[in-house]
Motif scaffolding. Structure first.
Motif, PDB file in Angstrom:
ATOM      1  N   SER A 213     116.971  24.653 -25.886  1.00 43.54           N
ATOM      2  CA  SER A 213     117.027  24.940 -24.405  1.00 43.54           C
ATOM      3  C   SER A 213     118.373  24.801 -23.671  1.00 43.54           C
ATOM      4  CB  SER A 213     115.995  24.335 -23.651  1.00 43.54           C
ATOM      5  OG  SER A 213     116.121  22.815 -23.411  1.00 43.54           O
ATOM      6  N   GLY A 216     120.745  27.512 -25.000  1.00 44.84           N
ATOM      7  CA  GLY A 216     120.098  28.709 -24.273  1.00 44.84           C
ATOM      8  C   GLY A 216     120.639  28.830 -23.002  1.00 44.84           C
ATOM      9  N   HIS A 217     120.861  27.699 -22.237  1.00 50.89           N
ATOM     10  CA  HIS A 217     121.247  27.889 -21.053  1.00 50.89           C
ATOM     11  C   HIS A 217     122.719  27.811 -21.002  1.00 50.89           C
ATOM     12  CE1 HIS A 217     121.768  26.759 -16.477  1.00 50.89           C
ATOM     13  NE2 HIS A 217     122.487  25.515 -16.964  1.00 50.89           N
ATOM     14  N   VAL A 236     122.986  34.475 -27.817  1.00 50.01           N
ATOM     15  CA  VAL A 236     121.936  33.766 -27.226  1.00 50.01           C
ATOM     16  C   VAL A 236     120.880  34.538 -26.787  1.00 50.01           C
ATOM     17  CG1 VAL A 236     122.730  33.882 -25.013  1.00 50.01           C
ATOM     18  CG2 VAL A 236     121.518  32.001 -25.642  1.00 50.01           C
ATOM     19  N   ASP A 237     121.007  35.862 -26.599  1.00 46.50           N
ATOM     20  CA  ASP A 237     119.693  36.769 -26.212  1.00 46.50           C
ATOM     21  C   ASP A 237     118.695  36.754 -27.158  1.00 46.50           C
ATOM     22  OD1 ASP A 237     120.838  37.354 -23.784  1.00 46.50           O
ATOM     23  OD2 ASP A 237     121.808  39.358 -24.600  1.00 46.50           O
ATOM     24  N   ARG A 240     116.810  33.702 -27.382  1.00 48.78           N
ATOM     25  CA  ARG A 240     115.545  33.617 -26.444  1.00 48.78           C
ATOM     26  C   ARG A 240     114.553  34.575 -26.666  1.00 48.78           C
ATOM     27  NH1 ARG A 240     119.951  34.550 -21.197  1.00 48.78           N
ATOM     28  NH2 ARG A 240     120.634  32.070 -20.881  1.00 48.78           N
ATOM     29  N   ALA A 241     114.769  35.758 -27.337  1.00 45.72           N
ATOM     30  CA  ALA A 241     113.692  36.521 -27.802  1.00 45.72           C
ATOM     31  C   ALA A 241     113.136  35.930 -29.086  1.00 45.72           C
ATOM     32  CB  ALA A 241     114.396  38.089 -27.896  1.00 45.72           C
TER      33      ALA A 241
END
Length: 257
Positions: A213, A216-217, A236-237, A240-241
């Motif tokens: 997390s 991802g940020h 990173v997309d 997240r997916a």
């Protein structure tokens, strides 16, 4: 948390790691900590290294800074190939923020001494003004200038450590789990500070974390490490997916849920 800064894919690489091997010990005592790692970090990009403890993430940072002297392969920082000695100019380009703010500051040095000595070491003359500016930039202010580490909270100590890293005006910051030793309530503040500093100063980040997390940020791309090897590089997309191709990357994503 504030949003991650938008970053166009850079053309120029701030960091290039090519077939990097890092080991400790010799002969039968040799332990291979990093094996054949390759990746690039573009100028202005934030790149993450993730994996479980012992996967070799922090060892890569230590090899870049010269703290892990047994290595082979190629490392290029801001267009300059690295050999096995780090010259003073290197540390004006690259600085590191360590995991533990309690261990990284000298207990008998005030904040003013920590920052002032760093500025002096790197040849700056207007030290007083720069100390004040650094404290303002990390959200502390002048009231903390003459305090000692034992008078500071963990988050405040890490802000001082970040200010010290910023003092030489580097282009690349190596972030070794910079919030993992802090209380959860403080972690977001430090991460948002790092996001803001990257945007305002045009910094490039190479960040080690076990927390997806956080990556991802903070990051644009990331490399997943297992047993000293990079098994996958993801945008990173895709993180997240939940779109990973390597089984170990999928395992990490599932475990993070």
């Amino acid at each position: 948390m504030v949003g991650r800064p938008k970053c166009e894919r850079p053309v120029v690489n701030m960091l290039e790691i090519d077939n990097l091997n890092v080991w400790f010990g010799k002969h039968r005592d040799r332990v291979d900590a990093v094996k054949g790692a390759s990746f690039t970090v573009g100028q202005g990009e934030s790149f993450g290294l993730v994996g479980e403890s012992g996967s070799g993430k922090s060892t890569i940072l230590r090899a870049i800074t010269g703290l892990a002297p047994l290595w082979s392969g190629g490392m290029i920082v801001d267009g300059q190939p690295l050999d096995h000695r780090r010259k003073r100019a290197f540390f004006k380009t690259v600085q590191m923020v360590f995991q533990d703010p309690y261990a990284s500051l000298h207990p008998r040095h005030s904040v003013d001494q920590v920052l002032g000595e760093t500025l002096h070491l790197h040849g700056f003359s207007d030290i007083d003004a720069r100390v004040v500016k650094l404290l303002d930039d990390v959200g502390l202010g002048q009231k903390f200038r003459f305090r000692y580490p034992h008078q500071l909270s963990g988050g405040q100590r890490q802000r001082v450590a970040i200010a010290r890293a910023l003092a030489p005006e580097p282009h690349l910051l190596l972030l070794d789990e910079p919030t993992s030793a802090l209380d959860v309530s403080v972690q977001a503040e430090i991460l948002n500070l790092l996001v803001d500093l990257r945007a305002s100063r045009g910094l490039t980040y190479l960040m080690v974390s076990h927390d997806l997390s956080v990556v991802g940020h903070m990051c644009d791309r990331l490399a997943v490490m297992k047993d000293g090897e990079i098994v996958e590089v993801l945008a990173v997309d895709a993180l997240r997916a939940m779109k990973a191709s390597h089984p170990y990357s999928k395992h990490l994503l599932e475990a993070s849920l």
